[in-house]
Motif scaffolding. Structure first.
Motif, mmCIF file in Angstrom:
data_model
loop_
_atom_site.group_PDB
_atom_site.id
_atom_site.type_symbol
_atom_site.label_atom_id
_atom_site.label_comp_id
_atom_site.label_asym_id
_atom_site.label_seq_id
_atom_site.Cartn_x
_atom_site.Cartn_y
_atom_site.Cartn_z
ATOM 1 N N ARG A 195 0.830 -1.195 0.000
ATOM 2 C CA ARG A 195 0.000 0.000 0.000
ATOM 3 C C ARG A 195 0.870 1.253 0.000
ATOM 4 O O ARG A 195 2.053 1.199 0.334
ATOM 5 C CB ARG A 195 -0.922 -0.021 1.215
ATOM 6 C CG ARG A 195 -1.965 -1.145 1.163
ATOM 7 C CD ARG A 195 -2.729 -1.220 2.473
ATOM 8 N NE ARG A 195 -1.837 -1.586 3.578
ATOM 9 C CZ ARG A 195 -2.221 -1.583 4.858
ATOM 10 N NH1 ARG A 195 -3.449 -1.199 5.177
ATOM 11 N NH2 ARG A 195 -1.362 -1.931 5.792
ATOM 12 N N ARG A 196 0.275 2.388 -0.338
ATOM 13 C CA ARG A 196 1.068 3.594 -0.546
ATOM 14 C C ARG A 196 1.758 4.059 0.727
ATOM 15 O O ARG A 196 2.946 4.355 0.733
ATOM 16 C CB ARG A 196 0.167 4.705 -1.088
ATOM 17 C CG ARG A 196 -0.363 4.422 -2.486
ATOM 18 C CD ARG A 196 -1.279 5.537 -2.958
ATOM 19 N NE ARG A 196 -1.752 5.306 -4.323
ATOM 20 C CZ ARG A 196 -2.590 6.112 -4.960
ATOM 21 N NH1 ARG A 196 -3.044 7.210 -4.351
ATOM 22 N NH2 ARG A 196 -2.967 5.838 -6.204
ATOM 23 N N GLY A 197 0.999 4.158 1.826
ATOM 24 C CA GLY A 197 1.603 4.616 3.077
ATOM 25 C C GLY A 197 2.738 3.727 3.548
ATOM 26 O O GLY A 197 3.842 4.216 3.837
ATOM 27 N N PRO A 198 2.525 2.398 3.656
ATOM 28 C CA PRO A 198 3.641 1.525 4.041
ATOM 29 C C PRO A 198 4.817 1.588 3.072
ATOM 30 O O PRO A 198 5.972 1.489 3.491
ATOM 31 C CB PRO A 198 3.001 0.134 4.058
ATOM 32 C CG PRO A 198 1.560 0.394 4.354
ATOM 33 C CD PRO A 198 1.252 1.679 3.665
ATOM 34 N N LEU A 199 4.544 1.742 1.766
ATOM 35 C CA LEU A 199 5.645 1.861 0.817
ATOM 36 C C LEU A 199 6.461 3.121 1.070
ATOM 37 O O LEU A 199 7.688 3.111 0.952
ATOM 38 C CB LEU A 199 5.112 1.871 -0.613
ATOM 39 C CG LEU A 199 4.809 0.519 -1.265
ATOM 40 C CD1 LEU A 199 4.198 0.720 -2.629
ATOM 41 C CD2 LEU A 199 6.070 -0.339 -1.354
ATOM 42 N N LEU A 200 5.770 4.222 1.430
ATOM 43 C CA LEU A 200 6.489 5.458 1.732
ATOM 44 C C LEU A 200 7.382 5.271 2.969
ATOM 45 O O LEU A 200 8.539 5.701 2.977
ATOM 46 C CB LEU A 200 5.496 6.596 1.945
ATOM 47 C CG LEU A 200 6.083 7.993 2.135
ATOM 48 C CD1 LEU A 200 6.798 8.446 0.864
ATOM 49 C CD2 LEU A 200 4.995 8.979 2.530
ATOM 50 N N ARG A 201 6.843 4.614 3.994
ATOM 51 C CA ARG A 201 7.658 4.350 5.198
ATOM 52 C C ARG A 201 8.790 3.389 4.880
ATOM 53 O O ARG A 201 9.915 3.548 5.371
ATOM 54 C CB ARG A 201 6.765 3.801 6.301
ATOM 55 C CG ARG A 201 5.766 4.805 6.854
ATOM 56 C CD ARG A 201 5.153 4.292 8.136
ATOM 57 N NE ARG A 201 4.388 3.070 7.923
ATOM 58 C CZ ARG A 201 3.094 3.044 7.610
ATOM 59 N NH1 ARG A 201 2.417 4.182 7.474
ATOM 60 N NH2 ARG A 201 2.456 1.902 7.449
ATOM 61 N N GLN A 202 8.504 2.377 4.078
ATOM 62 C CA GLN A 202 9.541 1.420 3.685
ATOM 63 C C GLN A 202 10.674 2.127 2.957
ATOM 64 O O GLN A 202 11.861 1.905 3.260
ATOM 65 C CB GLN A 202 8.908 0.357 2.785
ATOM 66 C CG GLN A 202 9.896 -0.578 2.100
ATOM 67 C CD GLN A 202 9.194 -1.471 1.082
ATOM 68 O OE1 GLN A 202 7.982 -1.612 1.086
ATOM 69 N NE2 GLN A 202 9.970 -2.057 0.195
ATOM 70 N N GLY A 203 10.344 3.004 2.020
ATOM 71 C CA GLY A 203 11.382 3.753 1.323
ATOM 72 C C GLY A 203 12.137 4.673 2.259
ATOM 73 O O GLY A 203 13.353 4.870 2.112
ATOM 74 N N GLY A 204 11.435 5.264 3.248
ATOM 75 C CA GLY A 204 12.116 6.124 4.206
ATOM 76 C C GLY A 204 13.146 5.372 5.034
ATOM 77 O O GLY A 204 14.255 5.881 5.262
ATOM 78 N N VAL A 205 12.798 4.168 5.477
ATOM 79 C CA VAL A 205 13.775 3.367 6.238
ATOM 80 C C VAL A 205 14.941 2.977 5.336
ATOM 81 O O VAL A 205 16.107 2.981 5.776
ATOM 82 C CB VAL A 205 13.087 2.128 6.839
ATOM 83 C CG1 VAL A 205 14.101 1.248 7.551
ATOM 84 C CG2 VAL A 205 11.994 2.549 7.819
ATOM 85 N N MET A 206 14.664 2.625 4.092
ATOM 86 C CA MET A 206 15.753 2.326 3.161
ATOM 87 C C MET A 206 16.670 3.534 2.999
ATOM 88 O O MET A 206 17.904 3.396 2.968
ATOM 89 C CB MET A 206 15.190 1.904 1.806
ATOM 90 C CG MET A 206 14.454 0.574 1.794
ATOM 91 S SD MET A 206 13.704 0.206 0.183
ATOM 92 C CE MET A 206 15.155 0.126 -0.868
#
Length: 602
Positions: A195-206
């Motif tokens: 989903r968009r929100g988790p993907l944004l957080r995932q990219g932020g941690v990366m």
């Protein structure tokens, strides 16, 4: 004819890439187990952390930069120096964390900024950061194989008991924190939620993990991030719109690392490129500071330090190839190839570069160790009959170690006796664990795996609690006693004679001791504070006996040490000799000193 063994179909293996909602997060039991292993890793990291002096080069260099940063004001401390000169070797991510610990120690203890901090305090921050490799390996494995929590637990347990990871993680070096940042990057990239929100957080941690790499070893960040994104693209799960959210979060997470490098470039100009070009990419095509070795050095480090888990690696690679159509197989093969391409082609090689090869090996071998315990498909490793006999090899190795333990304790010398408890613990774990892993009952095999891990952990604990875990210190004469002697003397009055500069000696001396050749020794410099009418300047030379300093034009006499200086191991073995301080004064012009014959080495 015997029926042909069935193999999982490609569609069945690809089905493993779509974990159910119940498997997206590790179970509470697995999280507790990983937390327990992390606690054991912290105990290993703290055991005997300050019982040995800092070693040359990386440890002493990082410690000195951190110590100088701890005394600098904000924001000057963001751009560290080394003996007052701009430090351009590595970014200051770890140095600043150590500097914060040193500043807190100075504030709480009331020690002066010139006081020498204890070795255990200097090593504390990198040691604690390195322990996170243990749970992170398990968490990455849990996302690769969410249906097999035993594989995640096995990978973390192997990381806990691997000697190269545990030993180098205790040192004042960047490599343990670097591995933790890489594993955090992989863990974030493997997040299953699209989903968009988790993907944004995932990219932020990366992005934050890559920023950590940019602040530890900047040139490594680019290929590691690029390889990780290629592996994520290989999964073929995200559409273009979803990739935009992931990359947007990645860009936000990259801001801290990029901001520091941008500010560094503004402050130091073209010199800021030295850590990218001269100290980074130049290692690919040049032998820097005489460190060569080619691809054989990291391969030999793996062959020497990977036991007992290296015995599982052939089956692990076979299993990864069999699973190559699944996410787990792709990432095991991909990370192995990525780290091999990062390490093996380097023209400049150092032993700790091989640490990059361990996380992929642990991810690949974890399922095989779990299969030895559970004996349950799907899918099992190739050559199952041969793989099931690996514990017998461990038991044989354990029997040899157990037999060596009493020999070392009774007949071993001072350099061997501390190995007796190490061999006893490791031998008991390998022998008992290996035999139990051969049993038919799963409960006994689980007990055997636990005994194996506990025995190896106990062996590392015994090693780190003793005096032998930092064996590089025995390569040259010890610096701490003579460095503390020099520390009592005025700055700039001591120079090295026929000895190369050693950062560890500089650390303990509190000043930079530079080599002095024979031509310069003949005309000793006069300190600025000394009036010209006084007698000739006194020059203190640090040399080795029996090769005592005999500079032309100087008369040198050894200084008695203020405290007992123990003989180094190399001296008792017929090495270069014992370090001594010599007070040298200018001889009379009419009396030309003759050079007496050198004493024969013992």
């Amino acid at each position: 004819m015997s029926p042909r063994p069935s193999t999982p179909s490609v569609s069945a293996i690809r089905a493993l890439d779509q974990p159910s909602r119940q498997l997206e997060q590790p179970s509470r039991q697995l999280r507790r187990a990983l937390a327990g292993l992390w606690g054991l890793a912290v105990v290993l990291a703290l055991a005997g952390l300050g019982n040995l002096p800092l070693r040359d080069w990386d440890e002493s260099l990082v410690a000195r930069v951190a110590l100088e940063a701890s005394t600098r004001p904000w924001p000057a401390l963001l751009f560290p120096v080394f003996w007052g000169d701009p430090y351009l070797n590595k970014p200051p991510g770890l140095h600043l964390l150590i500097a914060a610990a040193l500043r807190l120690w100075h504030a709480l203890s009331g020690a002066s900024p010139q006081s020498l901090p204890p070795e255990g305090l200097v090593r504390l921050v990198p040691a604690l950061l390195s322990t996170t490799v243990v749970p992170l390996v398990g968490l990455v494995q849990a996302r690769l194989r969410p249906e097999r929590p035993a594989a995640a637990l096995a990978s973390a347990a192997m990381a806990l008991t691997l000697l190269p990871l545990a030993r180098h993680g205790r040192l004042v070096m960047l490599d343990g924190a670097q591995l933790a940042a890489i594993l955090l990057l992989w863990w974030a990239a493997l997040a299953p939620d699209q989903r968009r929100g988790p993907l944004l957080r995932q990219g932020g941690v990366m992005g934050l993990a890559t920023s950590a790499l940019l602040l530890l070893k900047a040139p490594l960040a680019c290929p590691v991030l690029g390889g990780t994104l290629l592996l994520r693209l290989w999964d073929r799960e995200l559409g273009r719109g979803r990739w935009g959210w992931l990359l947007g979060g990645l860009a936000l997470g990259l801001l801290p690392g990029l901001a520091w490098h941008g500010a560094h470039g503004l402050v130091r100009g073209g010199d800021a490129l030295e850590m990218w070009l001269g100290q980074g990419f130049a290692r690919v095509h040049q032998h820097l500071e005489g460190h060569g070795g080619g691809p054989w050095m990291p391969l030999m480090e793996v062959l020497e330090g990977g036991w007992p888990w290296l015995a599982l690696w052939p089956a692990a690679m076979g299993l990864a190839w069999r699973e190559r159509h699944s996410r787990a197989g792709r990432w095991c093969l991909g990370t192995t190839g990525l780290t091999a391409l990062l390490v093996l082609p380097l023209r400049t090689q150092l032993p700790w570069y091989s640490l990059l090869l361990w996380p992929p090996l642990l991810l690949a071998c974890g399922p095989v160790l779990a299969w030895l315990v559970e004996r349950a498909p799907p899918p099992g490793p190739p050559w199952p009959a041969l793989t099931r006999r690996v514990p017998a090899f461990w038991a044989l190795l354990g029997a040899l170690l157990a037999a060596f333990a009493p020999f070392a304790a009774i007949w071993g010398g001072p350099g061997v006796q501390p190995l007796a408890p190490v061999a006893a613990c490791g031998g008991a774990g390998l022998l008992g664990g290996g035999l139990l892993l051969l049993a038919d009952r799963r409960s006994r095999r689980r007990l055997g795996a636990a005994l194996l891990i506990v025995g190896l952990w106990g062996a590392l604990l015994a090693l780190f609690s003793g005096p032998l875990w930092l064996w590089e210190l025995n390569e040259r004469w010890p610096v701490r006693p003579i460095g503390l002697e020099v520390r009592r003397l005025p700055q700039g009055t001591v120079q090295l004679w026929r000895e190369a500069e050693r950062p560890s000696l500089n650390w303990y001396a509190g000043q930079r001791l530079r080599p002095r050749d024979e031509e310069a020794a003949a005309t000793p410099a006069t300190p600025a504070a000394q009036p010209p009418a006084q007698p000739p300047a006194v020059l203190l030379l640090l040399g080795l006996e029996p090769e005592a300093p005999r500079p032309r034009g100087l008369r040198c006499e050894p200084l008695p040490p203020a405290r007992a200086t123990p003989l180094p191991v190399s001296a008792t073995a017929g090495g270069p000799g014992v370090p001594r301080l010599f007070r040298c004064t200018a001889a009379q012009a009419a009396a030309t000193p003759t050079t007496p014959p050198r004493a024969a080495p013992p």
